[in-house]
Design a protein around this motif. Structure first.
Motif, PDB file in Angstrom:
ATOM      1  N   LEU A  23       0.842  -1.189   0.000  1.00 13.33           N
ATOM      2  CA  LEU A  23       0.000   0.000   0.000  1.00 13.33           C
ATOM      3  C   LEU A  23       0.880   1.242   0.000  1.00 13.33           C
ATOM      4  CD1 LEU A  23      -2.781  -0.863   2.598  1.00 13.33           C
ATOM      5  CD2 LEU A  23      -2.965  -0.886   0.132  1.00 13.33           C
ATOM      6  N   PRO A  24       0.402   2.310  -0.621  1.00 10.23           N
ATOM      7  CA  PRO A  24       1.206   3.538  -0.605  1.00 10.23           C
ATOM      8  C   PRO A  24       1.170   4.200   0.768  1.00 10.23           C
ATOM      9  CG  PRO A  24      -0.903   3.931  -1.669  1.00 10.23           C
ATOM     10  CD  PRO A  24      -0.833   2.454  -1.369  1.00 10.23           C
ATOM     11  N   ARG A  25       2.170   5.045   1.036  1.00 10.41           N
ATOM     12  CA  ARG A  25       2.161   5.832   2.265  1.00 10.41           C
ATOM     13  C   ARG A  25       0.990   6.786   2.194  1.00 10.41           C
ATOM     14  NH1 ARG A  25       7.938   7.825   4.073  1.00 10.41           N
ATOM     15  NH2 ARG A  25       6.510   8.948   5.399  1.00 10.41           N
ATOM     16  N   ALA A  26       0.385   7.028   3.309  1.00  5.33           N
ATOM     17  CA  ALA A  26      -0.789   7.895   3.336  1.00  5.33           C
ATOM     18  C   ALA A  26      -0.503   9.136   4.162  1.00  5.33           C
ATOM     19  CB  ALA A  26      -1.970   7.143   3.933  1.00  5.33           C
ATOM     20  N   GLU A  27      -1.110  10.248   3.730  1.00  2.00           N
ATOM     21  CA  GLU A  27      -1.000  11.458   4.520  1.00  2.00           C
ATOM     22  C   GLU A  27      -2.203  12.346   4.251  1.00  2.00           C
ATOM     23  OE1 GLU A  27       2.692  13.334   3.463  1.00  2.00           O
ATOM     24  OE2 GLU A  27       1.709  14.630   2.022  1.00  2.00           O
ATOM     25  N   LEU A  28      -2.501  13.157   5.246  1.00  2.60           N
ATOM     26  CA  LEU A  28      -3.567  14.140   5.153  1.00  2.60           C
ATOM     27  C   LEU A  28      -2.938  15.491   5.420  1.00  2.60           C
ATOM     28  CD1 LEU A  28      -6.671  15.002   5.297  1.00  2.60           C
ATOM     29  CD2 LEU A  28      -6.378  14.779   7.752  1.00  2.60           C
ATOM     30  N   VAL A  29      -3.145  16.428   4.497  1.00  9.26           N
ATOM     31  CA  VAL A  29      -2.640  17.775   4.686  1.00  9.26           C
ATOM     32  C   VAL A  29      -3.842  18.705   4.602  1.00  9.26           C
ATOM     33  CG1 VAL A  29      -1.030  19.545   3.893  1.00  9.26           C
ATOM     34  CG2 VAL A  29      -0.455  17.127   3.607  1.00  9.26           C
ATOM     35  N   ALA A  30      -4.093  19.413   5.697  1.00 15.95           N
ATOM     36  CA  ALA A  30      -5.277  20.268   5.769  1.00 15.95           C
ATOM     37  C   ALA A  30      -4.925  21.609   6.387  1.00 15.95           C
ATOM     38  CB  ALA A  30      -6.358  19.581   6.590  1.00 15.95           C
ATOM     39  N   THR A  31      -5.635  22.628   5.917  1.00 19.88           N
ATOM     40  CA  THR A  31      -5.482  23.973   6.456  1.00 19.88           C
ATOM     41  C   THR A  31      -6.717  24.307   7.272  1.00 19.88           C
ATOM     42  OG1 THR A  31      -4.120  24.643   4.590  1.00 19.88           O
ATOM     43  CG2 THR A  31      -5.149  26.407   5.857  1.00 19.88           C
ATOM     44  N   ILE A  32      -6.516  24.977   8.393  1.00 25.09           N
ATOM     45  CA  ILE A  32      -7.622  25.364   9.273  1.00 25.09           C
ATOM     46  C   ILE A  32      -8.214  26.661   8.731  1.00 25.09           C
ATOM     47  CG2 ILE A  32      -8.265  25.968  11.633  1.00 25.09           C
ATOM     48  CD1 ILE A  32      -5.613  24.448  12.451  1.00 25.09           C
ATOM     49  N   ASP A  33      -9.525  26.642   8.458  1.00 28.49           N
ATOM     50  CA  ASP A  33     -10.158  27.864   7.942  1.00 28.49           C
ATOM     51  C   ASP A  33     -10.607  28.770   9.093  1.00 28.49           C
ATOM     52  OD1 ASP A  33     -12.641  26.949   8.899  1.00 28.49           O
ATOM     53  OD2 ASP A  33     -13.419  26.464   6.916  1.00 28.49           O
ATOM     54  N   SER A  34     -11.211  29.884   8.777  1.00 22.15           N
ATOM     55  CA  SER A  34     -11.595  30.883   9.793  1.00 22.15           C
ATOM     56  C   SER A  34     -12.684  30.384  10.733  1.00 22.15           C
ATOM     57  CB  SER A  34     -12.052  32.176   9.110  1.00 22.15           C
ATOM     58  OG  SER A  34     -13.180  31.909   8.300  1.00 22.15           O
ATOM     59  N   LYS A  35     -13.389  29.323  10.348  1.00 19.74           N
ATOM     60  CA  LYS A  35     -14.420  28.744  11.213  1.00 19.74           C
ATOM     61  C   LYS A  35     -13.861  27.631  12.102  1.00 19.74           C
ATOM     62  CE  LYS A  35     -18.102  29.656   7.904  1.00 19.74           C
ATOM     63  NZ  LYS A  35     -19.079  29.034   7.009  1.00 19.74           N
TER      64      LYS A  35
END
Length: 181
Positions: A23-35
């Motif tokens: 399986l490929p390496r997994a990652e989550l990249v997220a930015t926190i919005d104003s809410k």
């Protein structure tokens, strides 16, 4: 609400090794919005904090047994400690309502039945884990004699005390038999 204070910052959650070979390496990249909500991050954005998850059998069992709190020993943090603490606190408090999400696909009744089935399966896995741990402890202690059971340790301590007393008595007798000068 707690994430609002970190609006505009980016979080990266990376699984350091795939859970299964191939399986490929997994990652989550997220930015926190104003809410305070997580949104997909723009490409090439430098994260303020990266949480590295090290998947293992131990981590999986601890996650099942204790929830997110149990898996914290298997997480390495890089970056902003305050943001990492906030994310960690939220992860420990979050409870995913999988049935609710599943009901959108399968309907309420099927989602409820699947949820009950998964709960029963997890309970069985916990029971199997508990039994396997007990069997392994008995195997190591009783069959292989690699570890002493409490009863055996007590028996050995009693035997040692008895030998010590007998040795002291023998030394006393030997001292009495020595010729005096």
């Amino acid at each position: 609400a707690r994430l609002r204070a970190h609006a505009g910052r980016t979080i990266r959650i990376a699984i350091d090794a795939p859970p299964l070979p191939g399986l490929p390496r997994a990652e989550l990249v997220a930015t926190i919005d104003s809410k305070g909500l997580l949104r997909p991050a723009e490409p090439d954005v430098e994260p303020a904090v990266t949480l590295h998850l090290r998947p293992s059998v131990d981590a999986a069992f601890e996650l099942l047994r204790e929830g997110a709190h149990g898996a914290t020993r298997h997480v390495r943090v890089e970056g902003d400690a305050a943001l990492a603490t906030t994310v960690g606190d939220l992860a420990r408090e979050l409870r995913w309502d999988a049935e609710e999400d599943l009901s959108r696909v399968t309907g309420d009744v099927a989602a409820h039945r699947i949820g009950r089935l998964v709960e029963a399966a997890l309970a069985q896995f916990r029971d199997i884990g508990s039994r396997a741990r007990g069997a392994a402890e008995r195997y190591v202690a009783d069959d292989q004699k690699l570890l002493a059971t409490r009863a055996l340790a007590r028996e050995l301590a009693d035997a040692t005390r008895s030998l010590d007393q007998r040795l002291s008595a023998l030394e006393s007798r030997a001292g009495a038999l020595r010729p005096s000068r």
